[in-house]
Design an enzyme around this catalytic site. Structure first.
Site, short mmCIF file in Angstrom:
data_model
loop_
_atom_site.label_atom_id
_atom_site.label_comp_id
_atom_site.label_asym_id
_atom_site.label_seq_id
_atom_site.Cartn_x
_atom_site.Cartn_y
_atom_site.Cartn_z
CG HIS A 137 38.69 50.52 56.90
ND1 HIS A 137 38.06 49.36 57.30
CD2 HIS A 137 39.85 50.13 56.31
CE1 HIS A 137 38.80 48.32 56.96
NE2 HIS A 137 39.90 48.76 56.36
CD GLU A 138 42.84 53.02 54.84
OE1 GLU A 138 44.01 52.78 55.16
OE2 GLU A 138 42.13 52.18 54.25
CG HIS A 141 43.83 49.28 59.07
ND1 HIS A 141 43.76 47.95 59.44
CD2 HIS A 141 43.16 49.36 57.90
CE1 HIS A 141 43.07 47.27 58.53
NE2 HIS A 141 42.69 48.11 57.57
CD GLU A 198 41.06 45.19 55.65
OE1 GLU A 198 40.12 45.87 55.22
OE2 GLU A 198 42.16 45.69 55.95
ZN ZN Z 1 41.62 47.84 55.86
#
Ligand code: ZN
Length: 273
Positions: A137-138, A141, A198
């Protein structure tokens, strides 16, 4: 004489159009007032400074696990982007993965692949697969340049972005950088990601973790644990920068079969324990 004030909106518009980058996952043009060539050196310097000011854990099983997951997530990102026509997109990345001894429940990835996990997030990650959910997830981004877009928007808001490309050289610029990239050490110093960012990071992260050989069906459970954990005691730093809601968890459940399907294209048919 035309007043400069009247020209300013046009000027800002021109700067924004001039400063667009393409998001390799959506194909959409995104705003990037600071090009990677300026951003990465700042990012790398801030990362080194962060490491020098914090207690980096080395040699332990946990530290080795963070490196192992990092290498696999990095390799999966390269494979995914190459397969989708983005050869060389990560050429300037200098991947690095470190665990720091800090009870804060947090983890982040700065532009150019600079990753930090805090020991405080390991209990909620619970397993190597949980770490892969968070790291995927990181990294997502970072790959989608979300920090860059937020920073560009922030610059437009604060300064009107009169200068075209912004070189990050003074203290104010670096504070701005920290606000948008997760290096902020004070609680509340870093601003939250938007819901659309997100959702995008969840999807990309899920694909990457699956290609790296980690079971994407675990992602929903991880975010459930994170939510349950945030009930009492210290607020989760990760949740404060990654606002969560119930629809995220159901969205992750729906996306998991797609991630499994995607991983098959890369020869991944079973997942690590
Ligand atoms: Zn996030």
């Amino acid at each position: 004489m035309i007043k400069i004030k009247k020209l300013l909106p046009l000027l800002v518009l021109a700067v924004v159009i001039y400063s667009c980058a393409t998001n390799p996952f959506t194909g959409k043009k995104t705003m990037a007032l600071v090009p990677n060539s300026d951003l990465f050196p700042t990012s790398f310097a801030q990362y080194d400074q962060f490491l020098s000011e914090n207690k980096v854990v080395t040699g332990t099983e946990d530290a080795q696990m963070i490196s192992r997951v990092g290498e696999r997530i990095a390799a999966a990102s390269e494979r995914y982007l190459s397969a989708n026509g983005y050869h060389g997109y990560l050429n300037d990345y200098k991947w690095e993965y470190h665990l720091v001894d800090d009870p804060t429940e947090n983890a982040w990835c700065m532009p150019g692949g600079k990753i930090v996990f805090y020991t405080g997030i390991l209990p909620v990650a619970k397993s190597e697969t949980g770490v892969a959910v968070i790291m995927g997830h990181e990294v997502a981004h970072a790959l989608a340049n979300h920090g860059q877009q937020r920073m560009s928007a922030g610059m437009l808001q604060q300064f009107g972005a009169v200068a075209g490309n912004v070189v990050l050289q003074d203290e104010n610029d670096r504070n701005l950088f920290n606000q948008y990239y997760g290096v902020g050490t004070q609680v509340g110093a870093m601003l939250p990601f938007s819901r659309s960012h997100e959702t995008e990071a969840d999807k990309i992260g899920l694909y990457i973790m699956a290609i790296a050989g980690y079971d994407p069906t675990e992602a929903a459970s991880l975010w459930e644990r994170m939510k349950a954990n945030s009930g009492g005691g210290e607020p989760s730093e990760l949740l404060s920068t990654h606002p969560s809601n119930d629809s995220r968890i159901s969205n992750l459940r729906e996306l998991a079969p797609h991630a499994i399907h995607e991983a098959k294209k890369f020869g991944v048919t079973s997942f690590r324990e």
